[in-house]
Motif scaffolding. Structure first.
Motif, PDB file in Angstrom:
ATOM      1  N   UNK A   3       0.821  -1.210   0.000  1.00 15.75           N
ATOM      2  CA  UNK A   3       0.000   0.000   0.000  1.00 15.75           C
ATOM      3  C   UNK A   3       0.855   1.261   0.000  1.00 15.75           C
ATOM      4  N   UNK A   4       2.030   1.184   0.598  1.00 17.61           N
ATOM      5  CA  UNK A   4       2.908   2.363   0.675  1.00 17.61           C
ATOM      6  C   UNK A   4       3.469   2.747  -0.686  1.00 17.61           C
ATOM      7  N   UNK A   5       3.349   1.886  -1.673  1.00 13.27           N
ATOM      8  CA  UNK A   5       3.800   2.212  -3.023  1.00 13.27           C
ATOM      9  C   UNK A   5       2.817   3.111  -3.768  1.00 13.27           C
ATOM     10  N   UNK A   6       1.601   3.221  -3.269  1.00  4.57           N
ATOM     11  CA  UNK A   6       0.592   4.059  -3.921  1.00  4.57           C
ATOM     12  C   UNK A   6       0.779   5.520  -3.521  1.00  4.57           C
ATOM     13  N   UNK A   7       0.516   6.416  -4.460  1.00  2.96           N
ATOM     14  CA  UNK A   7       0.614   7.840  -4.143  1.00  2.96           C
ATOM     15  C   UNK A   7      -0.683   8.379  -3.550  1.00  2.96           C
ATOM     16  N   UNK A   8      -1.788   7.652  -3.729  1.00  3.35           N
ATOM     17  CA  UNK A   8      -3.058   8.092  -3.129  1.00  3.35           C
ATOM     18  C   UNK A   8      -3.132   7.611  -1.682  1.00  3.35           C
ATOM     19  N   UNK A   9      -3.916   8.329  -0.898  1.00  2.00           N
ATOM     20  CA  UNK A   9      -4.080   7.987   0.512  1.00  2.00           C
ATOM     21  C   UNK A   9      -5.097   6.867   0.657  1.00  2.00           C
ATOM     22  N   UNK A  10      -4.732   5.880   1.464  1.00  2.00           N
ATOM     23  CA  UNK A  10      -5.644   4.790   1.810  1.00  2.00           C
ATOM     24  C   UNK A  10      -5.855   4.873   3.319  1.00  2.00           C
ATOM     25  N   UNK A  11      -7.059   5.228   3.723  1.00  2.00           N
ATOM     26  CA  UNK A  11      -7.388   5.237   5.144  1.00  2.00           C
ATOM     27  C   UNK A  11      -7.732   3.812   5.542  1.00  2.00           C
ATOM     28  N   UNK A  12      -7.277   3.396   6.712  1.00  2.00           N
ATOM     29  CA  UNK A  12      -7.397   1.991   7.105  1.00  2.00           C
ATOM     30  C   UNK A  12      -8.273   1.809   8.335  1.00  2.00           C
ATOM     31  N   UNK A  13      -9.235   0.903   8.194  1.00  2.00           N
ATOM     32  CA  UNK A  13      -9.996   0.455   9.356  1.00  2.00           C
ATOM     33  C   UNK A  13      -9.276  -0.788   9.866  1.00  2.00           C
ATOM     34  N   UNK A  14      -8.779  -0.701  11.094  1.00  2.00           N
ATOM     35  CA  UNK A  14      -8.053  -1.822  11.674  1.00  2.00           C
ATOM     36  C   UNK A  14      -8.796  -2.426  12.853  1.00  2.00           C
ATOM     37  N   UNK A  15      -9.881  -1.792  13.246  1.00  2.00           N
ATOM     38  CA  UNK A  15     -10.694  -2.253  14.365  1.00  2.00           C
ATOM     39  C   UNK A  15     -11.971  -2.877  13.802  1.00  2.00           C
ATOM     40  N   UNK A  16     -12.195  -4.134  14.123  1.00  2.00           N
ATOM     41  CA  UNK A  16     -13.336  -4.877  13.581  1.00  2.00           C
ATOM     42  C   UNK A  16     -14.672  -4.200  13.882  1.00  2.00           C
ATOM     43  N   UNK A  17     -14.828  -3.674  15.090  1.00  2.00           N
ATOM     44  CA  UNK A  17     -16.092  -3.021  15.444  1.00  2.00           C
ATOM     45  C   UNK A  17     -16.318  -1.772  14.594  1.00  2.00           C
ATOM     46  N   UNK A  18     -15.265  -1.048  14.284  1.00  2.00           N
ATOM     47  CA  UNK A  18     -15.386   0.133  13.421  1.00  2.00           C
ATOM     48  C   UNK A  18     -15.863  -0.289  12.033  1.00  2.00           C
ATOM     49  N   UNK A  19     -15.304  -1.372  11.514  1.00  2.00           N
ATOM     50  CA  UNK A  19     -15.695  -1.866  10.195  1.00  2.00           C
ATOM     51  C   UNK A  19     -17.146  -2.285  10.117  1.00  2.00           C
ATOM     52  N   UNK A  20     -17.681  -2.793  11.204  1.00  2.00           N
ATOM     53  CA  UNK A  20     -19.078  -3.250  11.220  1.00  2.00           C
ATOM     54  C   UNK A  20     -20.081  -2.100  11.124  1.00  2.00           C
ATOM     55  N   UNK A  21     -19.623  -0.881  11.325  1.00  2.00           N
ATOM     56  CA  UNK A  21     -20.517   0.277  11.262  1.00  2.00           C
ATOM     57  C   UNK A  21     -20.887   0.639   9.821  1.00  2.00           C
ATOM     58  N   UNK A  22     -20.148   0.084   8.860  1.00  2.00           N
ATOM     59  CA  UNK A  22     -20.336   0.485   7.465  1.00  2.00           C
ATOM     60  C   UNK A  22     -21.020  -0.620   6.661  1.00  2.00           C
ATOM     61  N   UNK A  23     -21.881  -0.214   5.719  1.00  2.00           N
ATOM     62  CA  UNK A  23     -22.588  -1.192   4.886  1.00  2.00           C
ATOM     63  C   UNK A  23     -21.600  -1.987   4.036  1.00  2.00           C
ATOM     64  N   UNK A  24     -21.918  -3.250   3.849  1.00  2.00           N
ATOM     65  CA  UNK A  24     -21.026  -4.166   3.149  1.00  2.00           C
ATOM     66  C   UNK A  24     -21.834  -5.181   2.357  1.00  2.00           C
ATOM     67  N   UNK A  25     -21.399  -5.459   1.153  1.00  2.00           N
ATOM     68  CA  UNK A  25     -21.920  -6.586   0.378  1.00  2.00           C
ATOM     69  C   UNK A  25     -20.711  -7.350  -0.148  1.00  2.00           C
ATOM     70  N   UNK A  26     -20.782  -8.658  -0.065  1.00  2.00           N
ATOM     71  CA  UNK A  26     -19.674  -9.498  -0.504  1.00  2.00           C
ATOM     72  C   UNK A  26     -19.301  -9.201  -1.953  1.00  2.00           C
ATOM     73  N   UNK A  27     -17.993  -9.064  -2.190  1.00  2.00           N
ATOM     74  CA  UNK A  27     -17.416  -8.825  -3.511  1.00  2.00           C
ATOM     75  C   UNK A  27     -17.869  -7.513  -4.150  1.00  2.00           C
ATOM     76  N   UNK A  28     -18.251  -6.548  -3.337  1.00  2.00           N
ATOM     77  CA  UNK A  28     -18.680  -5.234  -3.828  1.00  2.00           C
ATOM     78  C   UNK A  28     -17.883  -4.126  -3.137  1.00  2.00           C
ATOM     79  N   UNK A  29     -17.754  -3.016  -3.827  1.00  2.00           N
ATOM     80  CA  UNK A  29     -17.157  -1.801  -3.290  1.00  2.00           C
ATOM     81  C   UNK A  29     -18.316  -0.956  -2.772  1.00  2.00           C
ATOM     82  N   UNK A  30     -18.206  -0.473  -1.558  1.00  2.00           N
ATOM     83  CA  UNK A  30     -19.251   0.368  -0.978  1.00  2.00           C
ATOM     84  C   UNK A  30     -18.961   1.823  -1.313  1.00  2.00           C
ATOM     85  N   UNK A  31     -19.972   2.516  -1.816  1.00  2.00           N
ATOM     86  CA  UNK A  31     -19.873   3.947  -2.093  1.00  2.00           C
ATOM     87  C   UNK A  31     -20.910   4.638  -1.218  1.00  2.00           C
ATOM     88  N   UNK A  32     -20.435   5.577  -0.422  1.00  2.00           N
ATOM     89  CA  UNK A  32     -21.330   6.365   0.419  1.00  2.00           C
ATOM     90  C   UNK A  32     -21.198   7.822   0.003  1.00  2.00           C
TER      91      UNK A  32
END
Length: 152
Positions: free
Chosen positions: A98-127
């Motif tokens: 990831x450090x090779x990319x010039x764009x910023x990637x914000x990271x969710x590293x806490x499982x509970x934080x990740x559960x707050x966001x909508x998710x569908x298997x094999x899909x990218x979520x756009x909010x």
């Protein structure tokens, strides 16, 4: 595996239900791929989220082909949920890549934080947001879809 963990955690934690349209998202305090803390007190117009390796690759490949500052210019941010990834794998393989990319990637590293966001298997979520209020949630699959979501 993620579906089983998500189901169990949601079953025992009502407050962990994913955000919905019309809800306010609290400021996000995340780290980027370099370990720098980034606080989003006001959400960008578009939040692109990946929860799996394949969907993250789709977003990263698209963003890597764009000019530096593309996300900021379009009032967008990219968040990758790596909370399901074993720490050793994340630190040894994923983060160095990831450090090779010039764009910023914000990271969710806490499982509970990740559960707050909508998710569908094999899909990218756009909010989509107006200030901190969610105005739309969409699930997409392709780089062309990512382009449309960011540039609209």
């Amino acid at each position: 595996m993620k579906k089983v963990i998500v189901a169990l955690l949601v079953a025992v934690s009502v407050w962990a239900a994913p955000y919905n349209v019309g809800q306010s998202v609290m400021p996000l305090d995340l780290s980027d791929q370099f370990g720098k803390r980034v606080t989003l007190t006001t959400m960008p117009k578009t939040l692109i989220m990946a929860f799996e390796k394949k969907t993250a690759a789709t977003v990263n490949e698209y963003l890597a082909a764009q000019d530096r500052g593309y996300l900021a210019k379009n009032k967008a941010a990219f968040v990758a949920d790596i909370s399901q990834m074993p720490k050793f794998i994340a630190e040894t393989f994923a983060l160095p890549k990831m450090r090779n990319y010039t764009h910023t990637i914000l990271l969710i590293q806490d499982e509970e934080e990740g559960l707050k966001f909508p998710y569908q298997e094999e899909k990218i979520t756009v909010m989509k947001f107006r200030e901190n209020i969610i105005t739309a949630i969409e699930f997409i699959s392709t780089a062309e879809d990512v382009k449309k979501a960011i540039e609209q």
